[in-house]
Design a protein around this motif. Structure first.
Motif, PDB file in Angstrom:
ATOM      1  N   SER A  34       0.822  -1.214   0.000  1.00 39.80           N
ATOM      2  CA  SER A  34       0.000   0.000   0.000  1.00 39.80           C
ATOM      3  C   SER A  34       0.860   1.270   0.000  1.00 39.80           C
ATOM      4  CB  SER A  34      -0.932   0.011   1.219  1.00 39.80           C
ATOM      5  OG  SER A  34      -0.183   0.032   2.426  1.00 39.80           O
ATOM      6  N   PHE A  35       2.058   1.194   0.579  1.00 39.51           N
ATOM      7  CA  PHE A  35       2.947   2.361   0.601  1.00 39.51           C
ATOM      8  C   PHE A  35       3.470   2.655  -0.812  1.00 39.51           C
ATOM      9  CE2 PHE A  35       3.171   0.242   4.723  1.00 39.51           C
ATOM     10  CZ  PHE A  35       2.802   1.290   5.568  1.00 39.51           C
ATOM     11  N   TRP A  36       3.771   1.609  -1.563  1.00 39.36           N
ATOM     12  CA  TRP A  36       4.194   1.773  -2.953  1.00 39.36           C
ATOM     13  C   TRP A  36       2.993   2.180  -3.818  1.00 39.36           C
ATOM     14  CZ3 TRP A  36       6.694  -1.220   0.474  1.00 39.36           C
ATOM     15  CH2 TRP A  36       8.091  -1.231   0.438  1.00 39.36           C
ATOM     16  N   ALA A  37       1.819   1.657  -3.494  1.00 39.44           N
ATOM     17  CA  ALA A  37       0.614   1.973  -4.266  1.00 39.44           C
ATOM     18  C   ALA A  37       0.293   3.464  -4.177  1.00 39.44           C
ATOM     19  CB  ALA A  37      -0.569   1.152  -3.744  1.00 39.44           C
ATOM     20  N   ARG A  38       0.380   4.009  -2.987  1.00 35.10           N
ATOM     21  CA  ARG A  38       0.112   5.436  -2.807  1.00 35.10           C
ATOM     22  C   ARG A  38       1.120   6.282  -3.587  1.00 35.10           C
ATOM     23  NH1 ARG A  38      -0.346   8.520   3.063  1.00 35.10           N
ATOM     24  NH2 ARG A  38      -1.000  10.546   2.257  1.00 35.10           N
ATOM     25  N   THR A  39       2.369   5.861  -3.552  1.00 35.28           N
ATOM     26  CA  THR A  39       3.414   6.566  -4.290  1.00 35.28           C
ATOM     27  C   THR A  39       3.162   6.485  -5.796  1.00 35.28           C
ATOM     28  OG1 THR A  39       5.049   6.110  -2.553  1.00 35.28           O
ATOM     29  CG2 THR A  39       5.894   6.688  -4.732  1.00 35.28           C
ATOM     30  N   ASN A  40       2.731   5.322  -6.273  1.00 29.13           N
ATOM     31  CA  ASN A  40       2.443   5.150  -7.700  1.00 29.13           C
ATOM     32  C   ASN A  40       1.371   6.127  -8.174  1.00 29.13           C
ATOM     33  OD1 ASN A  40       4.281   3.055  -7.835  1.00 29.13           O
ATOM     34  ND2 ASN A  40       2.736   1.445  -7.638  1.00 29.13           N
ATOM     35  N   ILE A  41       0.334   6.302  -7.364  1.00 27.69           N
ATOM     36  CA  ILE A  41      -0.762   7.210  -7.724  1.00 27.69           C
ATOM     37  C   ILE A  41      -0.262   8.651  -7.782  1.00 27.69           C
ATOM     38  CG2 ILE A  41      -2.955   8.199  -6.955  1.00 27.69           C
ATOM     39  CD1 ILE A  41      -3.254   5.436  -8.129  1.00 27.69           C
ATOM     40  N   GLN A  42       0.573   9.035  -6.814  1.00 28.27           N
ATOM     41  CA  GLN A  42       1.082  10.406  -6.790  1.00 28.27           C
ATOM     42  C   GLN A  42       2.038  10.666  -7.955  1.00 28.27           C
ATOM     43  OE1 GLN A  42       2.395  10.323  -2.677  1.00 28.27           O
ATOM     44  NE2 GLN A  42       0.752  11.715  -2.079  1.00 28.27           N
ATOM     45  N   LYS A  43       2.843   9.672  -8.304  1.00 24.63           N
ATOM     46  CA  LYS A  43       3.722   9.812  -9.472  1.00 24.63           C
ATOM     47  C   LYS A  43       2.891   9.942 -10.747  1.00 24.63           C
ATOM     48  CE  LYS A  43       7.982   7.555  -7.948  1.00 24.63           C
ATOM     49  NZ  LYS A  43       8.954   6.453  -8.195  1.00 24.63           N
ATOM     50  N   PHE A  44       1.852   9.120 -10.844  1.00 29.88           N
ATOM     51  CA  PHE A  44       0.981   9.147 -12.007  1.00 29.88           C
ATOM     52  C   PHE A  44       0.319  10.516 -12.150  1.00 29.88           C
ATOM     53  CE2 PHE A  44      -3.297   8.682 -13.783  1.00 29.88           C
ATOM     54  CZ  PHE A  44      -3.035   8.049 -14.988  1.00 29.88           C
ATOM     55  N   THR A  45      -0.191  11.043 -11.051  1.00 37.92           N
ATOM     56  CA  THR A  45      -0.857  12.348 -11.088  1.00 37.92           C
ATOM     57  C   THR A  45       0.120  13.446 -11.482  1.00 37.92           C
ATOM     58  OG1 THR A  45      -2.408  11.648  -9.350  1.00 37.92           O
ATOM     59  CG2 THR A  45      -2.183  14.022  -9.736  1.00 37.92           C
ATOM     60  N   ALA A  46       1.304  13.461 -10.851  1.00 36.88           N
ATOM     61  CA  ALA A  46       2.294  14.505 -11.124  1.00 36.88           C
ATOM     62  C   ALA A  46       2.774  14.461 -12.574  1.00 36.88           C
ATOM     63  CB  ALA A  46       3.483  14.367 -10.175  1.00 36.88           C
ATOM     64  N   GLU A  47       3.060  13.269 -13.066  1.00 31.26           N
ATOM     65  CA  GLU A  47       3.606  13.140 -14.420  1.00 31.26           C
ATOM     66  C   GLU A  47       2.596  13.457 -15.511  1.00 31.26           C
ATOM     67  OE1 GLU A  47       5.130   9.191 -14.361  1.00 31.26           O
ATOM     68  OE2 GLU A  47       6.859   9.705 -13.094  1.00 31.26           O
ATOM     69  N   ASN A  48       1.319  13.471 -15.147  1.00 30.81           N
ATOM     70  CA  ASN A  48       0.276  13.826 -16.108  1.00 30.81           C
ATOM     71  C   ASN A  48      -0.214  15.256 -15.931  1.00 30.81           C
ATOM     72  OD1 ASN A  48      -0.647  11.440 -17.888  1.00 30.81           O
ATOM     73  ND2 ASN A  48      -0.378  10.518 -15.875  1.00 30.81           N
ATOM     74  N   LEU A  49       0.406  15.980 -15.002  1.00 31.73           N
ATOM     75  CA  LEU A  49       0.047  17.372 -14.755  1.00 31.73           C
ATOM     76  C   LEU A  49       1.047  18.289 -15.460  1.00 31.73           C
ATOM     77  CD1 LEU A  49      -1.777  19.360 -13.231  1.00 31.73           C
ATOM     78  CD2 LEU A  49      -0.240  19.147 -11.267  1.00 31.73           C
ATOM     79  N   GLU A  50       0.533  19.193 -16.274  1.00 28.60           N
ATOM     80  CA  GLU A  50       1.397  20.072 -17.066  1.00 28.60           C
ATOM     81  C   GLU A  50       1.040  21.529 -16.834  1.00 28.60           C
ATOM     82  OE1 GLU A  50       1.957  21.289 -21.758  1.00 28.60           O
ATOM     83  OE2 GLU A  50       1.542  19.186 -21.280  1.00 28.60           O
ATOM     84  N   TRP A  51       2.083  22.358 -16.792  1.00 27.79           N
ATOM     85  CA  TRP A  51       1.880  23.806 -16.734  1.00 27.79           C
ATOM     86  C   TRP A  51       2.975  24.487 -17.562  1.00 27.79           C
ATOM     87  CZ3 TRP A  51       4.335  28.307 -14.993  1.00 27.79           C
ATOM     88  CH2 TRP A  51       3.518  29.445 -14.973  1.00 27.79           C
ATOM     89  N   ALA A  52       2.572  25.394 -18.403  1.00 28.21           N
ATOM     90  CA  ALA A  52       3.514  26.156 -19.242  1.00 28.21           C
ATOM     91  C   ALA A  52       4.440  25.238 -20.039  1.00 28.21           C
ATOM     92  CB  ALA A  52       4.331  27.120 -18.387  1.00 28.21           C
ATOM     93  N   GLY A  53       3.886  24.140 -20.559  1.00 25.34           N
ATOM     94  CA  GLY A  53       4.660  23.262 -21.421  1.00 25.34           C
ATOM     95  C   GLY A  53       5.577  22.285 -20.717  1.00 25.34           C
ATOM     96  N   GLU A  54       5.558  22.238 -19.378  1.00 27.18           N
ATOM     97  CA  GLU A  54       6.428  21.329 -18.622  1.00 27.18           C
ATOM     98  C   GLU A  54       5.584  20.460 -17.686  1.00 27.18           C
ATOM     99  OE1 GLU A  54       9.692  20.993 -18.789  1.00 27.18           O
ATOM    100  OE2 GLU A  54      10.239  22.689 -20.078  1.00 27.18           O
ATOM    101  N   ARG A  55       5.978  19.196 -17.554  1.00 23.82           N
ATOM    102  CA  ARG A  55       5.286  18.267 -16.655  1.00 23.82           C
ATOM    103  C   ARG A  55       5.897  18.312 -15.247  1.00 23.82           C
ATOM    104  NH1 ARG A  55       2.114  13.949 -19.406  1.00 23.82           N
ATOM    105  NH2 ARG A  55       1.785  14.778 -21.504  1.00 23.82           N
ATOM    106  N   PHE A  56       5.081  18.011 -14.253  1.00 24.97           N
ATOM    107  CA  PHE A  56       5.555  17.898 -12.881  1.00 24.97           C
ATOM    108  C   PHE A  56       6.140  16.497 -12.678  1.00 24.97           C
ATOM    109  CE2 PHE A  56       2.785  21.467 -12.722  1.00 24.97           C
ATOM    110  CZ  PHE A  56       3.161  22.244 -11.643  1.00 24.97           C
ATOM    111  N   SER A  57       6.754  16.282 -11.526  1.00 22.13           N
ATOM    112  CA  SER A  57       7.316  14.969 -11.210  1.00 22.13           C
ATOM    113  C   SER A  57       7.210  14.725  -9.714  1.00 22.13           C
ATOM    114  CB  SER A  57       8.786  14.893 -11.643  1.00 22.13           C
ATOM    115  OG  SER A  57       9.555  15.899 -10.997  1.00 22.13           O
ATOM    116  N   PHE A  58       7.185  13.453  -9.347  1.00 24.39           N
ATOM    117  CA  PHE A  58       7.161  13.084  -7.925  1.00 24.39           C
ATOM    118  C   PHE A  58       8.258  12.074  -7.678  1.00 24.39           C
ATOM    119  CE2 PHE A  58       5.668  10.691  -4.206  1.00 24.39           C
ATOM    120  CZ  PHE A  58       5.478  11.743  -3.318  1.00 24.39           C
TER     121      PHE A  58
END
Length: 318
Positions: A34-58
């Motif tokens: 579950s600790f890795w699962a939570r991290t996977n979701i946050q990485k997924f959300t960050a990597e799909n979030l974009e602002w000003a042509g650049e993606r975020f990362s977790f």
């Protein structure tokens, strides 16, 4: 679409596969994953979030979260044993109910002490692991300062039967935002408790009168209010979400989940996430030339472990 508006690129299919992987591995490992699962979701959300042509990362890991949880368990055991010993010693003092009263007070004190530790530690961890354009976010809040704000806010909210909450909310958000930074540049937040009070009062009354139908419009008012009073480099964020959009998308998401017997949950989540995220923009582009790195080397996952432990205990007791 404006270059200053947030964009969310995730798809329901991608999230569905991730949900299946997380659920399978969490069950197989008896919850440890579950600790890795939570991290996977946050990485997924960050990597799909974009602002000003650049993606975020977790950059957080399940391993450090798991270790943080184990540390939290150790802290809890030490505190629990100490409380038992204190209560056992007090039983030899011939004062009726002294042991029980002191035990209750110690329990309350521990809970109140852990709240600011979890808030500060958790925010430091999440911000320090979130990146954008090769720079990390950070949080410089202090436990004692958060404890004062929350202690006063919770007490006055209880005494006033909830009326003080909008003022508590304004004070804590102003502090948390002002201590949150991207690189070496802090965010800002300015709000009035009176404005939030009338916002909540209006939402509460109209939601009752309309049998809950007004609730999406209340959510829109709250999101727009918070974002419209948040700033970075003196530039204000803007949110233009509407209650009508929330109502329609909630209804569609509900129908997706119902008619797919739950299989469409991932698609519903992506739809709603996209709606809320893409309603937010910044009034002008950021001047990145003035921002430099300011890493937080002390941030760790212990506070998140304490929160996870508290949630585990609550689930077990319920």
């Amino acid at each position: 679409m404006s270059n200053t508006r947030l964009q969310y690129h995730a798809t329901g299919g991608q999230l569905f596969i991730l949900f299946l992987k997380n659920m399978f591995l969490t069950v197989v490992t008896l919850g440890i994953y579950s600790f890795w699962a939570r991290t996977n979701i946050q990485k997924f959300t960050a990597e799909n979030l974009e602002w000003a042509g650049e993606r975020f990362s977790f950059h957080g890991t399940g391993k450090e979260r798991f270790i943080g949880f184990l540390k939290a368990v150790g802290i809890f055991i030490v505190l629990f044993v100490a409380m038992i010993i204190i209560q056992w010693v007090l039983r030899f003092i011939p004062i009726p109910y002294l042991s029980q009263i002191v035990g209750l007070l110690l329990y309350i004190a521990v809970i109140l002490a852990l709240v600011p530790i979890i808030i500060v530690g958790g925010r430091k961890y999440l911000t320090s692991r979130t990146g954008y354009r090769n720079l990390r976010f950070g949080f410089d809040g202090k436990i004692i300062e958060v404890a004062k704000i929350y202690g006063k806010g919770i007490l006055l909210t209880i005494v006033t039967l909830g009326i003080y909450y909008p003022w508590f909310f304004a004070e804590k958000e102003a502090y948390l935002q002002s201590k949150t930074r991207y690189g070496n540049t802090n965010f800002g937040f300015s709000a009035e408790g009176k404005e939030i009070f009338f916002l909540y009062l209006k939402g509460f009354l109209l939601s009752i009168v309309t049998l809950g139908i007004y609730y999406p419009w209340f959510l829109a008012d709250v999101q727009n209010y918070i974002w419209n009073r948040t700033s970075f480099q003196g530039k204000k964020f803007r949110s233009d979400i509407t209650g009508g959009k929330i109502f329609v998308n909630f209804l569609i998401a509900y129908l997706i989940i119902i008619f797919t017997l739950g299989i469409g949950f991932a698609w519903a989540v992506v739809r709603l996430t996209k709606l809320f995220i893409e309603s937010v923009s910044l009034e002008a582009e950021v001047d990145f030339s003035t921002i430099s790195a300011q890493p937080d080397t002390k941030a760790n996952a212990t506070a998140e472990g304490l929160e996870a432990l508290a949630e585990t205990i609550e689930t077990f007791l319920s």
